[in-house]
Design an enzyme around this catalytic site. Structure first.
Site, PDB file in Angstrom:
ATOM      1  N   ASN A 122      16.686  21.467  -7.893  1.00  0.00           N
ATOM      2  CA  ASN A 122      18.051  20.921  -7.897  1.00  0.00           C
ATOM      3  C   ASN A 122      18.725  20.943  -6.530  1.00  0.00           C
ATOM      4  OD1 ASN A 122      17.718  23.734  -8.655  1.00  0.00           O
ATOM      5  ND2 ASN A 122      19.932  23.854  -8.653  1.00  0.00           N
ATOM      6  N   SER A 165      19.359  19.265 -19.945  1.00  0.00           N
ATOM      7  CA  SER A 165      20.808  19.410 -20.097  1.00  0.00           C
ATOM      8  C   SER A 165      21.478  18.039 -20.137  1.00  0.00           C
ATOM      9  CB  SER A 165      21.324  20.202 -18.890  1.00  0.00           C
ATOM     10  OG  SER A 165      22.718  20.326 -18.972  1.00  0.00           O
ATOM     11  N   GLY A 166      22.494  17.905 -21.006  1.00  0.00           N
ATOM     12  CA  GLY A 166      23.153  16.611 -21.167  1.00  0.00           C
ATOM     13  C   GLY A 166      23.953  16.158 -19.963  1.00  0.00           C
ATOM     14  N   HIS A 167      24.672  17.105 -19.342  1.00  0.00           N
ATOM     15  CA  HIS A 167      25.643  16.663 -18.327  1.00  0.00           C
ATOM     16  C   HIS A 167      25.020  16.217 -17.010  1.00  0.00           C
ATOM     17  CE1 HIS A 167      26.194  20.417 -15.748  1.00  0.00           C
ATOM     18  NE2 HIS A 167      25.556  20.931 -16.777  1.00  0.00           N
ATOM     19  N   CYS A 194      26.066  26.413  -9.518  1.00  0.00           N
ATOM     20  CA  CYS A 194      25.995  27.677 -10.267  1.00  0.00           C
ATOM     21  C   CYS A 194      25.974  28.895  -9.350  1.00  0.00           C
ATOM     22  CB  CYS A 194      24.766  27.688 -11.168  1.00  0.00           C
ATOM     23  SG  CYS A 194      24.869  26.415 -12.418  1.00  0.00           S
TER      24      CYS A 194
HETATM   25  N1  PMP Z   1      18.335  24.212 -14.212  1.00  0.00           N
HETATM   26  C1  PMP Z   1      18.565  23.364 -13.214  1.00  0.00           C
HETATM   27  C2  PMP Z   1      17.425  22.902 -12.366  1.00  0.00           C
HETATM   28  C3  PMP Z   1      19.870  22.901 -12.975  1.00  0.00           C
HETATM   29  O1  PMP Z   1      20.088  22.044 -11.970  1.00  0.00           O
HETATM   30  C4  PMP Z   1      20.922  23.358 -13.789  1.00  0.00           C
HETATM   31  C5  PMP Z   1      22.350  22.903 -13.548  1.00  0.00           C
HETATM   32  N2  PMP Z   1      22.826  23.217 -12.281  1.00  0.00           N
HETATM   33  C6  PMP Z   1      20.623  24.248 -14.835  1.00  0.00           C
HETATM   34  C7  PMP Z   1      19.323  24.653 -15.015  1.00  0.00           C
HETATM   35  C8  PMP Z   1      21.700  24.771 -15.757  1.00  0.00           C
HETATM   36  O2  PMP Z   1      22.132  23.747 -16.589  1.00  0.00           O
HETATM   37  P1  PMP Z   1      23.441  23.888 -17.510  1.00  0.00           P
HETATM   38  O3  PMP Z   1      24.599  23.605 -16.619  1.00  0.00           O
HETATM   39  O4  PMP Z   1      23.255  22.847 -18.566  1.00  0.00           O
HETATM   40  O5  PMP Z   1      23.450  25.256 -18.070  1.00  0.00           O
END
Ligand code: PMP
Length: 381
Positions: free
Chosen positions: A152, A202-204, A327
């Site tokens: 990511n 993940s949806g968003h 995050c």
């Molecule tokens: N894994 C990856 C590679 C992500 O990019 C993200 C979101 N930043 C997540 C997990 C966590 O996803 P969520 O926001 O749906 O908890």
């Protein structure tokens, strides 16, 4: 306003928003209720599950709704290892040092529980994960290998096929979990090509609302749940399903399926335009590129300039991008550090996440604001 932070989250698409509204205002029964309203909601939930299953060519009943990829990753790792409990020293897990904090956090929890975890780092020259490093780390005690499909921050596409084949050849019992959050609905990923045991999405990240995700669980596996309640979601994730969010995710998945190839072509061209524009305007730009990178993500820096200064300036001018994963809330990137980038690159890292809603005009505006930033900085100093 120019939004270039689509790895953090995306704008909800029209189809997804309309579907959520319909489920909240009209089709609002509890899918576990036995009357007609319940059955109608259950049918809509099934259709959403089917749409999501189609994205990865999975059987519909292997898709479980969660609150997002964080929950899916934790369920797969903590619950999945619990299910495959090996007894001896609580077993061994292999993952990479560039995983999302939800995978790394779950692995740390497993270490506290007595598991041994090996964190594979990317090769410092190619900045990329070497499949053989993962395969070589697998031993007879390895319960699970957890690797992401696309990173990511750098956008690295990991050599998943080689990893799956190599891991299974070395230890057939080792489960493979894939955090496919930045790949699902964006890049081709079918289970017949990448036969993982668990997959998180993940949806968003694909124009559905926040708070909804899925965990694919291969038939025959039963991850140990964190919570206990009703019989929803195969008891893996009990509690009344958020039908509006689940159906919106299904609608977003359908949209992405309909135009998958065009979307990739569109963002690929947009990313090429972005790279060329950056190189032309700022020849000293440094791209942080592993061997194989997603067309949706670009990570770069300008030596001597801190990310936060550029991000603040852009934000003041309504241009939105980021330095690393949202995050990690401003902490310096563990991904770039593990991938062997130097301190200047890490301190100055900028990440752009493109979406199908971005345009060349967005890029032009970003470049022009960035030029203003460098002019303003030089006129002060
Ligand atoms: N894994 C990856 C590679 C992500 O990019 C993200 C979101 N930043 C997540 C997990 C966590 O996803 P969520 O926001 O749906 O908890």
């Amino acid at each position: 306003m120019v939004y270039l932070d689509n790895c953090a989250t995306t704008q909800v698409g029209k189809e997804a928003a309309e579907k959520a509204l319909e489920m909240m205002r009209t089709n609002y029964g509890n899918p576990s209720s036995l009357h007609n309203m319940g059955t109608t909601a259950l049918k809509a939930l099934y259709e959403a599950r089917y749409s999501l299953a189609k994205v990865i060519a999975a059987p519909t009943n292997t898709i479980y709704f969660t609150s997002g990829a964080t929950e899916s990753n934790n369920l797969a790792i903590q619950g999945g290892c619990g299910c495959a409990e090996m007894g001896v020293n609580k077993g061994h897990i292999v993952t990479t040092a560039i995983e999302h904090s939800s995978v790394l956090g779950a692995c740390r929890k497993m270490e506290e529980n007595g598991y041994h975890v090996t964190y594979i780092r990317p090769d410092p020259i190619s900045h990329s994960i070497n499949a053989n490093d993962i395969i070589n780390a697998v031993n007879p005690n390895t319960v699970m290998v957890s690797v992401m499909a696309v990173n990511n921050e750098t956008g690295e596409i990991l050599p998943l096929k080689k990893i799956i084949n190599g891991v299974k050849a070395k230890n057939q019992k080792t489960l493979v979990h894939c955090d496919a959050t930045q790949c699902f609905g964006k890049l081709p990923f079918k289970l017949y090509e990448y036969p993982v045991d668990y997959l998180s999405a993940s949806g968003h990240k694909i124009h559905a609302p926040k708070g909804i995700g899925i965990l694919y669980v291969r038939t025959g596996l039963f991850p140990v749940p964190f919570k206990y309640g009703g019989s929803q979601e195969g008891q893996i994730n009990p509690g009344t399903e958020s039908v509006p969010l689940a159906c919106a995710f299904g609608a977003a998945a359908e949209s992405s399926l309909k135009s998958a190839a065009q979307n990739i072509q569109y963002v690929t061209q947009l990313k090429e335009y972005l790279i060329q524009s950056l190189q032309t305007a700022f020849p000293y730009v440094s791209f942080h590129a592993p061997k194989k990178v997603s067309p949706y993500i670009l990570n770069f820096s300008f030596q001597g300039y801190l990310s936060e200064h550029i991000l603040d300036y852009c934000s003041l001018h309504d241009i939105y991008l980021s330095a690393s994963s949202a995050c990690t809330k401003g902490r310096k990137s563990h991904v770039l550090k593990a991938a062997g980038f130097d301190k200047g690159q890490i301190d100055g890292a900028l990440r752009i996440g493109l979406s199908i809603y971005n345009t060349k005009e967005d890029i032009d505006l970003f470049i022009s604001i960035l030029s203003d930033f460098f002019n303003d900085i030089h006129s002060i100093s």
